[in-house]
Design an enzyme around this catalytic site. Structure first.
Site, PDB file in Angstrom:
ATOM      1  N   ARG A  16      64.093  16.024  35.202  1.00 50.07           N
ATOM      2  CA  ARG A  16      63.905  14.584  35.348  1.00 50.07           C
ATOM      3  C   ARG A  16      63.190  14.201  36.641  1.00 50.07           C
ATOM      4  O   ARG A  16      62.597  13.129  36.722  1.00 50.07           O
ATOM      5  CB  ARG A  16      65.231  13.858  35.155  1.00 50.07           C
ATOM      6  CG  ARG A  16      65.661  13.909  33.682  1.00 50.07           C
ATOM      7  CD  ARG A  16      66.996  13.260  33.430  1.00 50.07           C
ATOM      8  NE  ARG A  16      68.098  13.947  34.053  1.00 50.07           N
ATOM      9  CZ  ARG A  16      68.754  14.988  33.526  1.00 50.07           C
ATOM     10  NH1 ARG A  16      68.398  15.468  32.364  1.00 50.07           N
ATOM     11  NH2 ARG A  16      69.756  15.546  34.161  1.00 50.07           N
ATOM     12  N   GLU A  24      77.989  21.663  38.304  1.00 49.53           N
ATOM     13  CA  GLU A  24      79.361  21.325  37.952  1.00 49.53           C
ATOM     14  C   GLU A  24      79.788  21.954  36.634  1.00 49.53           C
ATOM     15  O   GLU A  24      80.968  22.034  36.330  1.00 49.53           O
ATOM     16  CB  GLU A  24      79.574  19.806  37.923  1.00 49.53           C
ATOM     17  CG  GLU A  24      78.747  19.046  36.918  1.00 49.53           C
ATOM     18  CD  GLU A  24      77.372  18.657  37.428  1.00 49.53           C
ATOM     19  OE1 GLU A  24      76.768  17.757  36.836  1.00 49.53           O
ATOM     20  OE2 GLU A  24      76.867  19.249  38.401  1.00 49.53           O
TER      21      GLU A  24
END
Length: 176
Positions: free
Chosen positions: A65, A102
């Site tokens: 992104r 994560e």
């Protein structure tokens, strides 16, 4: 409504993506609104012009992104754009850095000659969570001999404290 409030209103929250327990912040609606894209890019360029005194030589955009707005920021600053991509996606000789996210482990690569020693670099991405992705890109800038001036993010997930892993100051437009 301020530019930041408008951008925040466009970001969707998608629970349990890409896996259960993760709250995904979807920025793609921003890119469906040309005025919002202009707000995003202009805000970042203005931030850089006001806070960074050195000439920016390179904008590094993170896979994937950061590729959406990084080139536009680079163009406005008359700087080069360099992608930091996931392993195996770049041709030629590359340098790499491994990082934990994560929800997994991954590797970033950058072409060895993309950043010249001494060039002033800013890293841009859509989001900072644990900071592993951005920190790996910072390691690649350092391995290349570049001078990392700042990280810039559209979104920061503050409760994950990713800033502590970064190699330079960070600026985030929106904090959750």
């Amino acid at each position: 409504m301020s530019d930041i409030e408008h951008l925040r209103s466009l970001i969707r929250t998608i629970p349990d993506f890409p896996q259960e327990g993760i709250i995904f912040r979807d920025i793609f609606p921003v890119f469906q609104d040309p005025k919002a894209i202009e707000m995003l890019v202009s805000h970042i360029v203005n931030h850089i012009n006001v806070t960074i005194k050195e000439k920016i030589d390179v904008i590094v955009g993170l896979d994937a992104r950061g590729f959406l707005f990084g080139p536009m920021v680079a163009l406005r600053l008359n700087a080069a754009f360099v992608p930091s991509r996931k392993k195996g996606k770049l041709p030629g000789k590359t340098i790499c850095a491994e990082f934990k996210k994560e929800y997994g482990v991954d590797t970033f690569e950058m072409q060895v000659d993309a950043i010249k020693p001494g060039q002033n670099v800013i890293i841009v991405d859509d989001l900072i969570a644990t900071g592993g992705t951005a920190a790996a890109a910072g390691q690649l800038v350092e391995k290349s001999g570049g001078k990392l001036l700042e990280y810039i993010f559209l979104i920061e997930l503050a409760d994950l404290n990713g800033r502590k892993n970064l190699l330079a100051p960070a600026y985030s437009m929106i904090t959750y």
